[in-house]
Design a protein around this motif. Structure first.
Motif: not given
Ligand code: ADP
Ligand code: ASP
Ligand code: MG
Length: 415
Positions: A251-278
């Motif tokens: 739980d969050e309240d068990e963590i005494v020293e909270q940081q603004v950012v706790s980590g960076i993650a990334y994923t290559k599992d996504e794909a982009k779709v673009t519809l042009i001229g809708v």
């Protein structure tokens, strides 16, 4: 004396020597007077081989038979670990998914655990017997074997810990905890002593495969204390007196020293779709996303460009890479109705995310992120945010540069 669930992942049981090392961790806990239920994964990359066999057998196949094949990896580990424990003088037996049983729904290949019967298990554990349970598998309402989706042994372990009311669920893996970035690509990543359920949930769902997302959801709902730790540390002299390394997901309240950012993650599992001229008029978004939803395709980030002429616009969104071909197919079929000019799909993209509970009360995290990426010449193609994360979509070629840049930017580098 505590009731523990111990889970060993694929690399932690990759061969007989690794299984013996896992058995030593279990013996240490038993010798300390604890009760232990153990959940195991398939050895090494055995599940990948099993999956590829089903594909070679037939590209399109019965999902029930897929589950029969891919669930076998865990069964092998389960029997071998039981034999090794017995040989070390530790009473142990295997409990397969259908024997407990672990009840799931009937969604083969991605089943959800509904309930685990633990009465028999509890009395055996009380007598000092180790219960060895194969992860990843369950039993459907009509009695067939199911599997829980890739990485599902984490979920088996947390569900078992919740059903048993365990004091803690230890996830033994090939890293000694949760880091501020994937240690495989961020050499200066730091291990966190504690991480909140919410941050871990975002971290897992945004690409860090160290825990299956569903397992974190279950841990959060059932308040299971999760300790992610290394099976590669020696089992000797590391009695669980709080002196262990690892990361506690709590739980969050068990963590005494909270940081603004706790980590960076990334994923290559996504794909982009673009519809042009809708067409740029009311109801178009519903006509694009309706058919995708009907085909059970999840859409993640969405960007609609400002229309230059007031008549047409471009629409960009992401789907999981595995769904790209189906998404393109669905949109081609409704081309006449949507009257778009062009349709494009690409998997050459990556989603990079900054996560931290401190963002709730701290402004400026996003602007710092955008500036740092711009300084490196990295173009942002889409943005999405929640209360505790910011994600950007960028060209896949910049994935590692972006992750490392952001990791330094928020002061996460290990000095
Ligand atoms: P297991 O076989 O034990 O289930 P996984 O391969 O599924 O192990 O998960 C462990 C891996 O997760 C690590 O080797 C590491 O590369 C990766 N990982 C990704 N992001 C993180 C992170 N933030 N902290 C720790 N490990 C991470
Ligand atoms: N063996 C399964 C997989 O590789 C489940 C797991 O290890 O968590 O996906
Ligand atoms: Mg895993």
């Amino acid at each position: 004396m505590a009731l523990l669930v111990l889970k060993f992942g694929g690399t932690s049981v990759a061969d007989l020597d690794r299984i013996r090392a896992a058995a030593k961790h279990i013996k240490r806990e038993i010798d300390a007077g604890n009760q232990c239920a153990v959940v195991v994964s398939a050895m090494g990359d055995q599940t990948d081989h099993l999956v590829s066999w089903t594909r070679e057998a037939a590209a399109l196949h019965d999902a029930r038979e897929y589950d029969v094949v891919v669930s076998t990896g865990e069964q092998v580990t389960c029997g071998l670990l039981s034999i090794i424990l017995q040989n070390m003088g530790v009473p142990a037996r295997s409990w397969l998914g259908w024997q407990l049983p672990i009840h799931t729904d009937g969604a083969h290949g991605a089943a959800r655990i509904l309930d685990i019967e633990t009465d028999q298990l509890k009395s055996r554990l009380k007598n000092g017997e180790v219960a060895v349970v194969p992860g990843f598998q369950g039993r459907s309402p009509d009695g067939r074997i199911t599997t829980l989706g890739r990485g599902g042994s984490d979920t088996s372990a947390v569900a078992l810990a919740a059903a048993l009311g365990a004091d803690r669920c230890d996830i033994y893996t090939d890293v000694d905890g949760i880091y501020t970035g994937d240690p495989r690509i961020v050499p200066h990543a730091r291990r966190l002593d504690k991480i909140s359920y919410e941050e871990m949930l975002e971290t897992a769902s945004l690409g860090a495969k160290v825990l299956q997302t569903r397992s974190v959801q279950l841990a959060m709902v059932h308040q299971v204390r999760l300790l992610v730790r290394s099976s590669f540390e020696s089992a000797d002299g590391k009695q669980d007196d709080g002196g262990h390394t690892g990361t506690l997901v709590c739980d969050e309240d068990e963590i005494v020293e909270q940081q603004v950012v706790s980590g960076i993650a990334y994923t290559k599992d996504e794909a982009k779709v673009t519809l042009i001229g809708v067409e740029d008029k009311p109801g178009v978004a519903a006509r694009v996303f309706g058919p995708l939803a009907d085909a059970s395709i999840n859409v993640d980030m969405i960007v609609q460009n400002v229309s230059g002429d007031g008549e047409t616009t471009d629409l960009t969104f992401t789907v999981s890479a595995a769904d790209l071909d189906r998404a393109l197919d669905v949109l081609q079929k409704v081309k006449a109705e949507l009257a778009y000019e062009d349709l494009r799909g690409s998997t050459e993209i990556v989603k990079v995310s900054v996560i931290g509970i401190g963002m709730r009360s701290h402004a400026g995290v996003a602007s710092q992120m955008f500036k740092a990426l711009a300084d490196k010449g990295i173009n942002i193609e889409a943005i999405s945010t929640s209360e505790i994360k910011i994600s950007v979509l960028i060209d896949a070629a910049y994935a590692e540069l972006a992750v490392r840049t952001l990791h330094s930017l928020y002061g996460l580098d290990n000095a």
